[in-house]
Design a protein around this motif. Sequence first.
Motif, PDB file in Angstrom:
ATOM      1  N   ALA A 186     -10.965  -2.062 -19.168  1.00 51.79           N
ATOM      2  CA  ALA A 186     -10.279  -0.998 -19.909  1.00 51.79           C
ATOM      3  C   ALA A 186      -8.943  -1.440 -20.480  1.00 51.79           C
ATOM      4  CB  ALA A 186     -10.099   0.221 -19.019  1.00 51.79           C
ATOM      5  N   GLY A 187      -8.447  -2.593 -20.036  1.00 51.74           N
ATOM      6  CA  GLY A 187      -7.203  -3.113 -20.578  1.00 51.74           C
ATOM      7  C   GLY A 187      -5.990  -2.784 -19.724  1.00 51.74           C
ATOM      8  N   THR A 188      -4.994  -3.662 -19.792  1.00 51.42           N
ATOM      9  CA  THR A 188      -3.702  -3.447 -19.138  1.00 51.42           C
ATOM     10  C   THR A 188      -2.618  -3.607 -20.181  1.00 51.42           C
ATOM     11  OG1 THR A 188      -4.447  -4.261 -16.982  1.00 51.42           O
ATOM     12  CG2 THR A 188      -2.075  -4.288 -17.403  1.00 51.42           C
ATOM     13  N   THR A 189      -1.773  -2.599 -20.315  1.00 46.05           N
ATOM     14  CA  THR A 189      -0.670  -2.663 -21.267  1.00 46.05           C
ATOM     15  C   THR A 189       0.532  -3.321 -20.601  1.00 46.05           C
ATOM     16  OG1 THR A 189      -1.413  -0.655 -22.388  1.00 46.05           O
ATOM     17  CG2 THR A 189       0.858  -1.348 -22.764  1.00 46.05           C
ATOM     18  N   VAL A 190       0.941  -4.447 -21.149  1.00 49.23           N
ATOM     19  CA  VAL A 190       2.090  -5.180 -20.613  1.00 49.23           C
ATOM     20  C   VAL A 190       3.305  -4.908 -21.491  1.00 49.23           C
ATOM     21  CG1 VAL A 190       3.066  -7.466 -20.192  1.00 49.23           C
ATOM     22  CG2 VAL A 190       0.677  -6.978 -19.584  1.00 49.23           C
ATOM     23  N   THR A 191       4.401  -4.554 -20.841  1.00 45.89           N
ATOM     24  CA  THR A 191       5.675  -4.363 -21.529  1.00 45.89           C
ATOM     25  C   THR A 191       6.683  -5.333 -20.929  1.00 45.89           C
ATOM     26  OG1 THR A 191       5.207  -2.015 -21.873  1.00 45.89           O
ATOM     27  CG2 THR A 191       7.490  -2.741 -22.147  1.00 45.89           C
ATOM     28  N   VAL A 192       7.229  -6.201 -21.770  1.00 43.79           N
ATOM     29  CA  VAL A 192       8.226  -7.163 -21.307  1.00 43.79           C
ATOM     30  C   VAL A 192       9.600  -6.646 -21.710  1.00 43.79           C
ATOM     31  CG1 VAL A 192       9.032  -9.546 -21.414  1.00 43.79           C
ATOM     32  CG2 VAL A 192       6.575  -9.045 -21.547  1.00 43.79           C
ATOM     33  N   ARG A 193      10.447  -6.396 -20.692  1.00 47.64           N
ATOM     34  CA  ARG A 193      11.783  -5.837 -20.911  1.00 47.64           C
ATOM     35  C   ARG A 193      12.786  -6.966 -21.101  1.00 47.64           C
ATOM     36  NH1 ARG A 193      10.311  -4.028 -15.958  1.00 47.64           N
ATOM     37  NH2 ARG A 193      12.190  -4.962 -15.068  1.00 47.64           N
TER      38      ARG A 193
ATOM     39  N   SER B  50       4.327  -8.569 -25.054  1.00 45.91           N
ATOM     40  CA  SER B  50       4.069  -7.134 -24.917  1.00 45.91           C
ATOM     41  C   SER B  50       2.853  -6.769 -25.763  1.00 45.91           C
ATOM     42  CB  SER B  50       5.287  -6.323 -25.367  1.00 45.91           C
ATOM     43  OG  SER B  50       6.384  -6.556 -24.520  1.00 45.91           O
ATOM     44  N   ALA B  51       1.790  -6.346 -25.096  1.00 42.34           N
ATOM     45  CA  ALA B  51       0.508  -6.093 -25.761  1.00 42.34           C
ATOM     46  C   ALA B  51      -0.450  -5.514 -24.726  1.00 42.34           C
ATOM     47  CB  ALA B  51      -0.064  -7.382 -26.341  1.00 42.34           C
ATOM     48  N   VAL B  52      -1.655  -5.212 -25.172  1.00 38.56           N
ATOM     49  CA  VAL B  52      -2.720  -4.824 -24.245  1.00 38.56           C
ATOM     50  C   VAL B  52      -3.574  -6.054 -23.976  1.00 38.56           C
ATOM     51  CG1 VAL B  52      -4.721  -3.349 -23.844  1.00 38.56           C
ATOM     52  CG2 VAL B  52      -2.766  -2.470 -25.135  1.00 38.56           C
ATOM     53  N   TYR B  53      -3.861  -6.309 -22.713  1.00 37.81           N
ATOM     54  CA  TYR B  53      -4.654  -7.452 -22.317  1.00 37.81           C
ATOM     55  C   TYR B  53      -5.988  -6.970 -21.764  1.00 37.81           C
ATOM     56  CZ  TYR B  53      -0.521 -10.276 -22.970  1.00 37.81           C
ATOM     57  OH  TYR B  53       0.568 -10.910 -23.532  1.00 37.81           O
ATOM     58  N   PHE B  54      -7.063  -7.535 -22.322  1.00 39.02           N
ATOM     59  CA  PHE B  54      -8.405  -7.186 -21.885  1.00 39.02           C
ATOM     60  C   PHE B  54      -9.038  -8.359 -21.156  1.00 39.02           C
ATOM     61  CE2 PHE B  54      -9.054  -3.115 -23.811  1.00 39.02           C
ATOM     62  CZ  PHE B  54      -8.303  -3.114 -24.970  1.00 39.02           C
ATOM     63  N   CYS B  55      -9.650  -8.059 -20.048  1.00 41.81           N
ATOM     64  CA  CYS B  55     -10.473  -8.996 -19.319  1.00 41.81           C
ATOM     65  C   CYS B  55     -11.909  -8.805 -19.797  1.00 41.81           C
ATOM     66  CB  CYS B  55     -10.343  -8.688 -17.822  1.00 41.81           C
ATOM     67  SG  CYS B  55     -11.429  -9.614 -16.749  1.00 41.81           S
ATOM     68  N   ALA B  56     -12.676  -9.894 -19.936  1.00 39.21           N
ATOM     69  CA  ALA B  56     -14.055  -9.795 -20.389  1.00 39.21           C
ATOM     70  C   ALA B  56     -14.912 -10.805 -19.639  1.00 39.21           C
ATOM     71  CB  ALA B  56     -14.145 -10.038 -21.897  1.00 39.21           C
ATOM     72  N   ALA B  57     -16.212 -10.529 -19.582  1.00 42.09           N
ATOM     73  CA  ALA B  57     -17.121 -11.415 -18.852  1.00 42.09           C
ATOM     74  C   ALA B  57     -18.489 -11.410 -19.498  1.00 42.09           C
ATOM     75  CB  ALA B  57     -17.229 -10.969 -17.394  1.00 42.09           C
ATOM     76  N   SER B  58     -19.196 -12.528 -19.320  1.00 41.50           N
ATOM     77  CA  SER B  58     -20.571 -12.603 -19.807  1.00 41.50           C
ATOM     78  C   SER B  58     -21.411 -13.411 -18.840  1.00 41.50           C
ATOM     79  CB  SER B  58     -20.623 -13.223 -21.205  1.00 41.50           C
ATOM     80  OG  SER B  58     -20.328 -14.600 -21.160  1.00 41.50           O
ATOM     81  N   ALA B  59     -22.716 -13.211 -18.930  1.00 38.25           N
ATOM     82  CA  ALA B  59     -23.675 -13.951 -18.109  1.00 38.25           C
ATOM     83  C   ALA B  59     -24.384 -14.971 -18.988  1.00 38.25           C
ATOM     84  CB  ALA B  59     -24.681 -12.999 -17.482  1.00 38.25           C
ATOM     85  N   HIS B  60     -24.797 -16.085 -18.396  1.00 35.72           N
ATOM     86  CA  HIS B  60     -25.477 -17.122 -19.155  1.00 35.72           C
ATOM     87  C   HIS B  60     -26.740 -16.557 -19.798  1.00 35.72           C
ATOM     88  CE1 HIS B  60     -26.596 -21.124 -20.356  1.00 35.72           C
ATOM     89  NE2 HIS B  60     -27.809 -20.900 -19.908  1.00 35.72           N
TER      90      HIS B  60
END
Lengths: 112, 114
Positions: free
Chosen positions: A104-111, A85-95
């Motif tokens: 912007a992030g996705t908040t995951v909640t594990v029940r 349970s946390a916020v997950y961020f996707c990120a990217a870069s170019a060579h």
Amino acid sequence: DQQVKQNSPSLSVQEGRISILNCDYTNSMFDYFLWYKKYPAEGPTFLISISSIKDKNEDGRFTVFLNKSAKHLSLHIVPSQPGDSAVYFCAASAHGDYKLSFGAGTTVTVRA
Amino acid sequence: SQTIHQWPATLVQPVGSPLSLECTVEGTSNPNLYWYRQAAGRGLQLLFYSVGIGQISSEVPQNLSASRPQDRQFILSSKKLLLSDSGFYLCAWSSQTGGGEKLFFGSGTQLSVL
């Protein structure tokens, strides 16, 4: 202009089930993609990455899939645990670019 | 091993007051250094990055400035804070590879401008 998009702001999943987080990007020059995990009031920590020469990378319970033609990547967490349970961020870069562009992030909640 | 230190952890400042946030990295030389901000309910926005002493690139025009007086020291400043400067500020570093950057973040500073 948001070059990395996470269109689902939140995700709720039962413990033991699979969590699937999605990420889309618009910049075709991106060739390296990362996922970060962030707890409240803490800095993000690196989770897993993938380069554009691959379409899958696996590390324990975490697998990242890359679909270059669709400019889409996803993170699978199997099985999901309460500590995920946390916020997950996707990120990217170019060579050749020293910068990471984040979603912007996705908040995951594990029940339980 | 490399470590990154960022302080203070929390800060409450009145509108119009100055700001100075400091970040230092240990265990590596000539790192790339970054300042990001996470506004409430939003993602991570790159504010500044630096590839060497005295070399600062600004990503977003704003009320803030950055300086790198030493190889492993990065400072975020403002002469007069605005309400909109509130947010969670993160310092980060990466190795100088010019591609496939993996950033390592500090623990962050929660800034509240009142």
